[in-house]
Design an enzyme around this catalytic site. Structure first.
Site, PDB file in Angstrom:
ATOM      1  N   CYS A  90     -36.014   1.282 -62.052  1.00  0.00           N
ATOM      2  CA  CYS A  90     -36.863   0.323 -61.994  1.00  0.00           C
ATOM      3  C   CYS A  90     -36.211  -0.848 -61.368  1.00  0.00           C
ATOM      4  O   CYS A  90     -35.185  -1.346 -62.368  1.00  0.00           O
ATOM      5  CB  CYS A  90     -37.550   0.115 -63.262  1.00  0.00           C
ATOM      6  SG  CYS A  90     -38.748  -1.237 -63.032  1.00  0.00           S
ATOM      7  N   GLY A  91     -36.178  -1.292 -60.301  1.00  0.00           N
ATOM      8  CA  GLY A  91     -35.505  -2.513 -59.693  1.00  0.00           C
ATOM      9  C   GLY A  91     -35.658  -3.870 -60.413  1.00  0.00           C
ATOM     10  O   GLY A  91     -34.960  -4.501 -60.725  1.00  0.00           O
ATOM     11  N   HIS A  92     -37.189  -4.208 -60.499  1.00  0.00           N
ATOM     12  CA  HIS A  92     -37.286  -5.701 -60.933  1.00  0.00           C
ATOM     13  C   HIS A  92     -36.968  -5.507 -62.497  1.00  0.00           C
ATOM     14  O   HIS A  92     -36.688  -6.576 -63.030  1.00  0.00           O
ATOM     15  CB  HIS A  92     -38.908  -5.725 -60.822  1.00  0.00           C
ATOM     16  CG  HIS A  92     -39.669  -5.661 -62.234  1.00  0.00           C
ATOM     17  ND1 HIS A  92     -40.335  -4.462 -62.435  1.00  0.00           N
ATOM     18  CD2 HIS A  92     -40.179  -6.332 -62.999  1.00  0.00           C
ATOM     19  CE1 HIS A  92     -41.003  -4.379 -63.300  1.00  0.00           C
ATOM     20  NE2 HIS A  92     -40.978  -5.568 -63.914  1.00  0.00           N
ATOM     21  N   HIS A 225     -45.858   6.109 -56.825  1.00  0.00           N
ATOM     22  CA  HIS A 225     -46.186   4.614 -56.475  1.00  0.00           C
ATOM     23  C   HIS A 225     -46.857   4.829 -54.928  1.00  0.00           C
ATOM     24  O   HIS A 225     -46.448   5.486 -53.916  1.00  0.00           O
ATOM     25  CB  HIS A 225     -44.881   3.971 -56.263  1.00  0.00           C
ATOM     26  CG  HIS A 225     -44.355   3.591 -57.629  1.00  0.00           C
ATOM     27  ND1 HIS A 225     -43.835   4.625 -58.535  1.00  0.00           N
ATOM     28  CD2 HIS A 225     -44.152   2.455 -58.307  1.00  0.00           C
ATOM     29  CE1 HIS A 225     -43.473   4.236 -59.649  1.00  0.00           C
ATOM     30  NE2 HIS A 225     -43.622   2.852 -59.637  1.00  0.00           N
ATOM     31  N   ASP A 251     -47.740  -4.559 -58.423  1.00  0.00           N
ATOM     32  CA  ASP A 251     -46.407  -5.409 -58.834  1.00  0.00           C
ATOM     33  C   ASP A 251     -46.466  -6.739 -58.367  1.00  0.00           C
ATOM     34  O   ASP A 251     -46.827  -6.895 -57.198  1.00  0.00           O
ATOM     35  CB  ASP A 251     -45.322  -4.602 -58.155  1.00  0.00           C
ATOM     36  CG  ASP A 251     -43.963  -4.791 -58.820  1.00  0.00           C
ATOM     37  OD1 ASP A 251     -43.777  -6.016 -59.244  1.00  0.00           O
ATOM     38  OD2 ASP A 251     -43.051  -3.916 -58.920  1.00  0.00           O
ATOM     39  N   CYS A 255     -40.689  -5.408 -55.975  1.00  0.00           N
ATOM     40  CA  CYS A 255     -40.408  -3.969 -56.348  1.00  0.00           C
ATOM     41  C   CYS A 255     -39.144  -3.623 -55.715  1.00  0.00           C
ATOM     42  O   CYS A 255     -39.089  -3.477 -54.555  1.00  0.00           O
ATOM     43  CB  CYS A 255     -41.683  -3.267 -55.789  1.00  0.00           C
ATOM     44  SG  CYS A 255     -41.274  -1.261 -56.708  1.00  0.00           S
ATOM     45  N   GLY A 256     -38.138  -3.420 -56.769  1.00  0.00           N
ATOM     46  CA  GLY A 256     -36.894  -2.887 -56.419  1.00  0.00           C
ATOM     47  C   GLY A 256     -36.894  -1.597 -55.754  1.00  0.00           C
ATOM     48  O   GLY A 256     -36.111  -1.163 -54.867  1.00  0.00           O
ATOM     49  N   THR A 257     -37.333  -0.707 -56.718  1.00  0.00           N
ATOM     50  CA  THR A 257     -37.188   0.774 -55.900  1.00  0.00           C
ATOM     51  C   THR A 257     -38.210   0.989 -54.860  1.00  0.00           C
ATOM     52  O   THR A 257     -37.866   1.616 -53.706  1.00  0.00           O
ATOM     53  CB  THR A 257     -37.598   1.898 -56.958  1.00  0.00           C
ATOM     54  OG1 THR A 257     -38.853   1.648 -57.583  1.00  0.00           O
ATOM     55  CG2 THR A 257     -36.528   2.005 -58.335  1.00  0.00           C
TER      56      THR A 257
END
Length: 336
Positions: A90-92, A225, A251, A255-257
């Site tokens: 999870c990026g964020h 997603h 989101d 969103c990082g990913t």
């Protein structure tokens, strides 16, 4: 089960929530975070539901639990917990967790300004800038990301047939770009995007069963997603997205990913160069800076190493209890 107490620290990454469980997390069995993730899902998923779902959380809640690293050369390991499950990456959540961990003294990096984090999806290298006691930004170098499929089709309610690509950036994303039957995310409300996504994601996984499985980790599979793209709010940005995840969440961050998956898609199609900044807007207009750091290979296929830079703000400290002998909603609930 008796009463359990969890000490938590809350923040948001560019608008999307992050709740770090400082204490109260369970001891997990496994030699990697991927194995420990499976142990958590088998025996301790009630913690995720209790802390992420209502009434202690909400539909968009996301969090993490920190663990010692399995390799002593690394700084820490992480388990992501949110309403949609335990994500491999999870990026964020990483940006928010690092900000909380540094500002609150939860970790002591071996090298100031740099962190090696073990996620279920693999090792993630991180840089951050700290001024006094504040973290100004966090930049993560994500796992290998790649374009898994392109120009697939699916029937979408109201819109009809739409074309999409699937890319991996830590999770598998169906990416829907503007086209004949979808003019762009800028022309749709969040509620409409959610309505479409709930049905389309299921139809994708039914139409393309077992097609999206990570070549090095079979526990990471299926489109989880949806990423709908369109015109940015700020004309200096590179693009805008609405990322749907869980059962009904959009989101609030870029969103990082999802940004990693988007970079992989654009690079594979020749629309983005190495080290070219990609300013990615969220649905609410907050921004991440994405870059293709370098080209690589994953299971014989073209892939990239992406980086994501963003910021987070710490705003709360909570002591939360879960007691199923006293509270009928101890394990949380969802209304819609």
């Amino acid at each position: 089960m008796s009463k359990h107490t969890f000490v938590c620290i809350d923040a948001h990454t560019c608008g999307n929530p992050v709740r770090v469980i400082k204490s109260g997390g369970p001891k997990l069995i496994g030699n990697t975070m991927s194995e420990k993730r499976l142990h958590f899902l088998k025996e301790f998923d009630w913690i995720r539901k209790g802390l992420m779902f209502e009434p202690r959380g909400h539909d968009m809640m996301s969090g993490s639990i920190l663990y010692p690293p399995h390799n002593p050369e690394n700084d820490f390991a992480i388990l992501f917990v949110e309403t949609s499950g335990c994500l491999p990456m999870c990026g964020h959540g990483t940006i928010g967790t690092i900000t909380i961990a540094i500002e609150e003294g939860l970790i002591q990096p071996k090298i100031p300004g740099k962190i090696k984090m073990e996620a279920p999806a693999g090792l993630v290298e991180i840089e951050y800038k700290q001024v006094n006691n504040k973290v100004e930004w966090v930049k993560l170098t994500n796992v290998k990301s790649y374009l898994a499929a392109q120009e697939l089709t699916i029937d979408c309610p109201e819109l009809g047939e739409i074309t999409f690509d699937v890319a991996y950036g830590g999770n598998y994303y169906a990416i829907v770009d503007p086209q004949k039957n979808f003019s762009g995310v800028h022309n749709f409300t969040a509620s409409k995007i959610i309505q479409y996504s709930q049905i389309v994601r299921n139809r994708i996984n039914e139409k393309y069963p077992n097609q999206f499985v990570h070549p090095e980790n079979e526990t990471i599979k299926n489109v989880t997603h949806m990423l709908w793209t369109g015109n940015p709010i700020d004309p200096t940005s590179s693009g805008r997205n609405a990322v749907f995840y869980g059962d009904k969440a959009i989101d609030r961050s870029p969103c990082g990913t999802g940004t990693s998956a988007r970079l992989a898609q654009l690079y594979a199609k020749g629309k983005l160069k190495i080290d070219e900044p990609f300013i990615h807007e969220s649905f609410i207009g907050s921004k991440f800076i994405g870059r293709v750091e370098k080209e690589t290979i994953l299971d014989g296929k073209l892939a990239i190493i992406p980086s994501i830079q963003g910021w987070a703000k710490v705003f709360g400290h909570n002591t939360i209890t879960i007691d199923d002998q006293d509270d009928p909603y101890a394990h949380g609930f969802q209304v819609i």
